[in-house]
Design a protein around this motif. Structure first.
Motif, PDB file in Angstrom:
ATOM      1  N   GLN A   1       0.848  -1.201   0.000  1.00  0.00           N
ATOM      2  CA  GLN A   1       0.000   0.000   0.000  1.00  0.00           C
ATOM      3  C   GLN A   1       0.880   1.246   0.000  1.00  0.00           C
ATOM      4  O   GLN A   1       0.595   2.229  -0.669  1.00  0.00           O
ATOM      5  CB  GLN A   1      -0.902   0.012   1.237  1.00  0.00           C
TER       6      GLN A   1
ATOM      7  N   ASP B   1       6.560  -1.603   5.860  1.00  0.00           N
ATOM      8  CA  ASP B   1       7.399  -2.295   6.842  1.00  0.00           C
ATOM      9  C   ASP B   1       7.804  -3.673   6.335  1.00  0.00           C
ATOM     10  O   ASP B   1       8.935  -4.121   6.551  1.00  0.00           O
ATOM     11  CB  ASP B   1       6.688  -2.386   8.206  1.00  0.00           C
TER      12      ASP B   1
ATOM     13  N   ASP C   1       8.034  -4.471   3.145  1.00  0.00           N
ATOM     14  CA  ASP C   1       8.900  -4.138   2.020  1.00  0.00           C
ATOM     15  C   ASP C   1      10.336  -3.844   2.465  1.00  0.00           C
ATOM     16  O   ASP C   1      11.301  -4.392   1.942  1.00  0.00           O
ATOM     17  CB  ASP C   1       8.270  -2.891   1.394  1.00  0.00           C
TER      18      ASP C   1
HETATM   19  C1  LIG Z   1       8.869 -10.777  -4.442  1.00  0.00           C
HETATM   20  C2  LIG Z   1       7.503 -10.513  -3.935  1.00  0.00           C
HETATM   21  N1  LIG Z   1       7.027 -11.253  -2.912  1.00  0.00           N
HETATM   22  C3  LIG Z   1       5.793 -11.041  -2.469  1.00  0.00           C
HETATM   23  C4  LIG Z   1       5.010 -10.076  -3.020  1.00  0.00           C
HETATM   24  C5  LIG Z   1       3.618  -9.877  -2.506  1.00  0.00           C
HETATM   25  N2  LIG Z   1       3.491  -8.716  -1.659  1.00  0.00           N
HETATM   26  C6  LIG Z   1       3.097  -7.547  -2.154  1.00  0.00           C
HETATM   27  S1  LIG Z   1       3.020  -6.350  -1.004  1.00  0.00           S
HETATM   28  C7  LIG Z   1       3.495  -7.423   0.200  1.00  0.00           C
HETATM   29  C8  LIG Z   1       3.611  -7.016   1.629  1.00  0.00           C
HETATM   30  C9  LIG Z   1       3.089  -5.704   1.870  1.00  0.00           C
HETATM   31  O1  LIG Z   1       3.403  -5.315   3.173  1.00  0.00           O
HETATM   32  P1  LIG Z   1       4.156  -3.973   3.452  1.00  0.00           P
HETATM   33  O2  LIG Z   1       5.422  -3.933   2.726  1.00  0.00           O
HETATM   34  O3  LIG Z   1       4.206  -3.816   4.904  1.00  0.00           O
HETATM   35  O4  LIG Z   1       3.251  -2.883   2.748  1.00  0.00           O
HETATM   36  P2  LIG Z   1       1.780  -2.411   3.137  1.00  0.00           P
HETATM   37  O5  LIG Z   1       0.863  -2.982   2.128  1.00  0.00           O
HETATM   38  O6  LIG Z   1       1.478  -2.869   4.509  1.00  0.00           O
HETATM   39  O7  LIG Z   1       1.863  -0.929   3.032  1.00  0.00           O
HETATM   40  C10 LIG Z   1       3.723  -8.672  -0.314  1.00  0.00           C
HETATM   41  C11 LIG Z   1       4.154  -9.809   0.512  1.00  0.00           C
HETATM   42  C12 LIG Z   1       5.551  -9.329  -4.093  1.00  0.00           C
HETATM   43  N3  LIG Z   1       4.869  -8.362  -4.699  1.00  0.00           N
HETATM   44  N4  LIG Z   1       6.784  -9.569  -4.511  1.00  0.00           N
END
Ligand SMILES: Cc1ncc(C[n+]2csc(CCOP(=O)(O)OP(=O)(O)O)c2C)c(N)n1
Ligand code: SF4
Ligand SMILES: [Mg+2]
Lengths: 576, 283
Positions: free
Chosen positions: B49, B91, B93
């Motif tokens: 996000q 977080d 990421d």
């Molecule tokens: C290599 C890879 N692994 C997994 C994903 C799937 N994925 C997309 S966003 C995410 C986690 C999001 O969490 P965060 O970074 O905390 O961002 P937030 O949505 O909470 O802002 C994952 C596991 C991806 N896009 N690429």
């Protein structure tokens, strides 16, 4: 014209004994004297001990591979004798130091040179033993002493007067000893003139990148690609290059993408394991249409495999690397000369079409040294495909991924105009912003893939045919298979209508397909690959429908030598 | 004169009430107040996000892969150090997928400003634990509760002598805006960890939860004192400090690269004329 002079010298010993220094010094001295050389190395993944060797072929015509038979074995350890004595040619000699090997050999062709003793006595230190060996080799060959001394002076010039003086004395001592004591030595050196340059595959890629306008390099050390990193770092200050060692290969490729996005030509190099880590980044280059060049210097896998040996088994991996569908180019030079020109081509294709280009080499090409009368840089004209300065500022509007007839959108660099540049790893619209709709998706895939691919194919060259233009026997090979296959063709051309078809521009295959005819005309087609599963043959079948039935594969981590390959080909031909 | 209008981007696809909206506002206001026009900075983001933020404002944008913001940002900075470079990450990421890059970005110290939207959860993938999730919380993929220790980004950053370490809260966007401005004025790598309620998937660390705990560091606090900073960075459960935790002046990556002494790399003339000389060195 058959050459009379064609000698092979093997220097064997433990890691850490300075085999490479002796080999490099000799190769350069020979080349400066005007001989053609070819050298290849065989080393273990360790810093001390084990068994390594360095083989130099010395001739009065260009040579492009190693031979099985050797004429002079420099044995810095006993293992070298045990392993390589059987490779000696009829009048082959061994140079060793009985003090060092703790054994005396009573054979007529063994010359016991007190390397250590002479080193201490004339060079002032044990560490001069390698220089004594260099002098002794030259003495056995019956070279002109002046040439050796000049060579040593040149290569040590930076080390100061005292070091040079000590080395000269050590070399002289080795030279005189061998010259006087080797009664059975009967080497015949041809008269040669102009000095030759000596260059390895890795150096040729480094040089090629620099003369193509490289400005940014990031990498993570991995044999056999590290030579490229070293070369570029060495010249960074002189040519204004930024070089950064990344924390891993994922970081390396992403830094390269960032640098390219910001407007400079950028490259990374690695081997199979590191390339595996880069694959997601490769796909990102495809999606964001960011030009990058990646060198994949192959070594035997899977996993860590043979870290310091050779294999060419990542062709299909490179071809399929990267999730999703996007255009990429794979180039596989066969010689340092091709490495130089294909590196130039790699940078141009990458930038012209805004795609990733993979330069596929292997340990054999990376580390082997070739000699040339000269190499030509006059065609290396720099062409900038990016939109900068006034041209960019003058635009009314700018869309990074604008739809165009060619599929190629203007590639502008951030910060030079008030337009913003937006790109995204998500599917995006012309502006570079995330979209989800089907229609834009179809248009973007059409633009990136279907529009560009036919244009890329127009820029690709057909494989090189060498030998008989209407061959009955066709030897097919790619990448570093060039040197060896070429010489096999030279040697067999007296007996057969034979030719080599060498692929260096592997993917995509060129638009012009007239070269395909040769497969139907030749009576016997033999595919030669340094891997277990004939990956080029698979690529050809996939792309052209041509199926090759006969294969010679080597996958023990060692390069083919000409004599071995000839035997294998002979065996095939006898059956017809 | 810049105004908020200059930073109007795409329509956000975030959930109503998401903490990200206030981070976006703080960022835009900071840009207006700093007088940084969209073409003068680059936003590098990952996937999540948080990674979508660049699309919702205006600026040069490289929205790359999940976890890989910092290497791309470093490449951009080295190619053109005249550009202001922001990295925007979640977080997951930045502390999970790209954790290694964070360690080494801090060590390199490029002049990059990193904004981490820390919602203590994986938002975009619907609520799995992130490295900053609290121990014991239940999720679909941690059905018996999170077992691992909660990652403390600020303590790690201080330990690594990160040149600027701060914490903001999306609920206090004025304060956050000032932090962003301070980070831009600081020369060197800056980490701003931003507490960001995820209204859809984090039912524990809510606005109320944060509001009950956060407090702003006042000017009696000296962020130049490293030991004190380390102590501050360890405060969490009942008292969560906001503000600049640690700050140290030291040379940046790009300042230490001889080739970049004068002009940015992208502006430098190629030295192709010297190619022949280089070739000749092989004789
Ligand atoms: C290599 C890879 N692994 C997994 C994903 C799937 N994925 C997309 S966003 C995410 C986690 C999001 O969490 P965060 O970074 O905390 O961002 P937030 O949505 O909470 O802002 C994952 C596991 C991806 N896009 N690429
Ligand atoms: S899932 Fe959470 S982080 Fe994502 S937009 Fe919704 S509230 Fe915000
Ligand atoms: Mg998150």
């Amino acid at each position: 014209m058959k050459s009379i002079m064609d000698y092979s010298i093997k220097i064997g010993g433990e890691a850490g004994q300075g085999i490479q220094t002796v080999g490099d010094t000799l190769a350069h001295i020979f080349a400066r004297a005007g001989y053609y050389v070819f050298s290849h190395q065989d080393y273990e993944s360790r810093i001390r001990g084990g068994h390594n060797f360095y083989q130099i072929r010395l001739a009065d015509k260009p040579v492009s591979c190693s031979r099985s038979k050797i004429h002079l074995l420099v044995a810095l350890d006993k293992e070298s004798i045990l392993l390589h004595e059987k490779e000696l040619s009829e009048n082959g000699h061994v140079l060793y130091d009985s003090f060092y090997l703790k054994e005396k050999f009573k054979k007529a062709n063994f010359l016991d040179v007190p390397l250590t003793e002479l080193a201490v006595k004339h060079g002032g230190s044990k560490i001069m033993a390698n220089t004594v060996a260099v002098g002794a080799v030259a003495g056995m060959l019956g070279m002109d002493l002046m040439i050796i001394l000049e060579g040593i002076k040149r290569s040590l010039a930076k080390k100061g007067k005292e070091t040079v003086e000590a080395n000269l004395n050590a070399a002289k001592a080795g030279y005189s000893f061998a010259h006087e004591e080797c009664l059975t030595c009967s080497f015949m050196l041809a008269e040669v003139k102009n000095p030759k340059l000596v260059i390895s595959g890795n150096e040729a890629i480094g040089l090629g990148a620099i003369v193509s306008g490289l400005k940014f390099y990031s990498g993570y050390p991995m044999t056999p690609s590290t030579g490229i990193f070293n070369f570029i770092a060495e010249h960074a200050l002189d040519f204004g290059l930024v070089v950064e060692q990344a924390e891993d290969e994922i970081s390396a490729i992403n830094m390269v993408l960032g640098a390219s996005f910001a407007g400079v030509r950028a490259m990374t190099a690695t081997s199979g394991g590191g390339f595996a880590l880069m694959v997601e980044g490769l796909s990102l280059a495809g999606m964001t249409e960011t030009p990058i060049v990646i060198v994949l210097a192959q070594r035997p896998g899977p996993a860590t495999g043979f870290p310091t040996r050779t294999e060419a088994a990542d062709l299909l991996f490179a071809l399929h690397a990267g999730h999703g569908e996007f255009p990429k180019v794979i180039l596989a030079p066969g010689t340092p000369e091709q490495a130089l020109s294909l590196t130039y081509k790699a940078f141009n294709l990458a930038e012209k079409f805004q795609i990733p280009v993979i330069l596929l080499t292997d340990q054999y090409l990376a580390d082997s040294q070739w000699s040339y009368d000269g190499l030509d840089l006059t065609n290396f004209e720099y062409r900038d495909y990016r939109l900068r300065g006034e041209d960019f500022r003058g635009l009314k509007e700018y869309k990074r991924h604008a739809f165009t007839e060619s599929g190629i959108s203007p590639l502008a660099i951030p910060g030079e105009a008030e337009h913003v540049i937006v790109t995204d790893s998500d599917e995006h619209d012309e502006d570079g912003h995330i979209v989800e709709d089907a229609e834009t998706r179809i248009r973007m895939v059409t633009k990136r893939l279907f529009r560009k691919m036919p244009l890329i194919k127009k820029d690709m060259s057909p494989p090189l045919l060498y030998g008989d233009i209407n061959p009955e026997i066709l030897l097919v090979c790619w990448g570093s298979g060039y040197g060896i296959t070429k010489e096999v063709v030279d040697e067999l051309s007296a007996d057969y209508k034979i030719a080599m078809l060498h692929f260096s521009e592997l993917f995509p295959l060129p638009e012009d397909e007239t070269w395909l005819d040769i497969f139907t005309k030749a009576r016997v087609v033999i595919n030669i690959e340094q891997n277990a599963t004939s990956q080029l043959a698979k690529l050809l079948q996939m792309e052209t429908g041509i199926k090759i039935e006969k294969h010679i594969n080597r996958f023990d981590g060692r390069p083919f030598t000409i004599d071995e390959l000839k035997e294998k080909i002979d065996a095939f031909l006898k059956r017809f | 004169m810049l105004s908020l209008k200059d930073f109007e981007g795409q329509k956000p696809a975030w959930c109503p009430g998401c903490g990200n909206f206030m981070i976006l506002r703080a960022f835009n206001e900071a840009m207006v107040e700093l007088g940084l026009a969209p073409h003068e900075f680059v936003l590098v983001s990952g996937i999540g996000q948080a990674g979508k933020l660049p699309h919702y404002t205006r600026g040069h944008t490289f929205n790359g892969l999940h976890g890989r913001t910092l290497p791309v940002a470093t490449g951009i900075k080295l190619a053109n150090h005249k550009l202001k470079v922001f990295a925007v990450a979640g977080d997951g990421d930045c502390y999970g997928e790209g954790g290694n890059h964070l360690i080494h970005a801090i060590r390199r110290n490029p002049d990059i400003k990193l904004l981490v939207h820390n919602n203590q959860i994986y938002g975009l993938t619907k609520g799995q634990a992130s490295p900053t999730s609290m121990k014991g919380i239940l999720t679909k993929t941690q059905p018996f509760g999170v077992i691992s220790e909660t990652f403390n980004p600020l303590a790690m950053a201080v330990a690594l002598d990160c040149s600027f370490v701060a914490r903001g809260f999306s609920g206090y966007s004025e304060h956050l805006k000032e932090l962003i401005k301070e980070a831009v004025h600081h020369r060197g790598f800056a980490l701003i960890d931003i507490l960001q309620p995820c209204v859809s998937f984090n039912k524990i660390n809510t606005y109320q939860w944060y509001k009950a705990r956060v407090y702003e560091l006042d000017n009696t606090y000296n962020p130049e004192d490293k030991i004190l900073a380390f102590q501050k960075s360890l405060e969490w459960d009942d008292q969560i400090p906001l503000g600049i935790i640690y700050r140290v002046n030291k040379p940046t990556l790009e300042e230490q690269i001889p080739v970049l002494k004068e002009e940015p790399l992208v502006k430098q003339k190629l030295q192709l004329g010297k190619g022949q000389e280089l070739l000749n060195s092989f004789y």
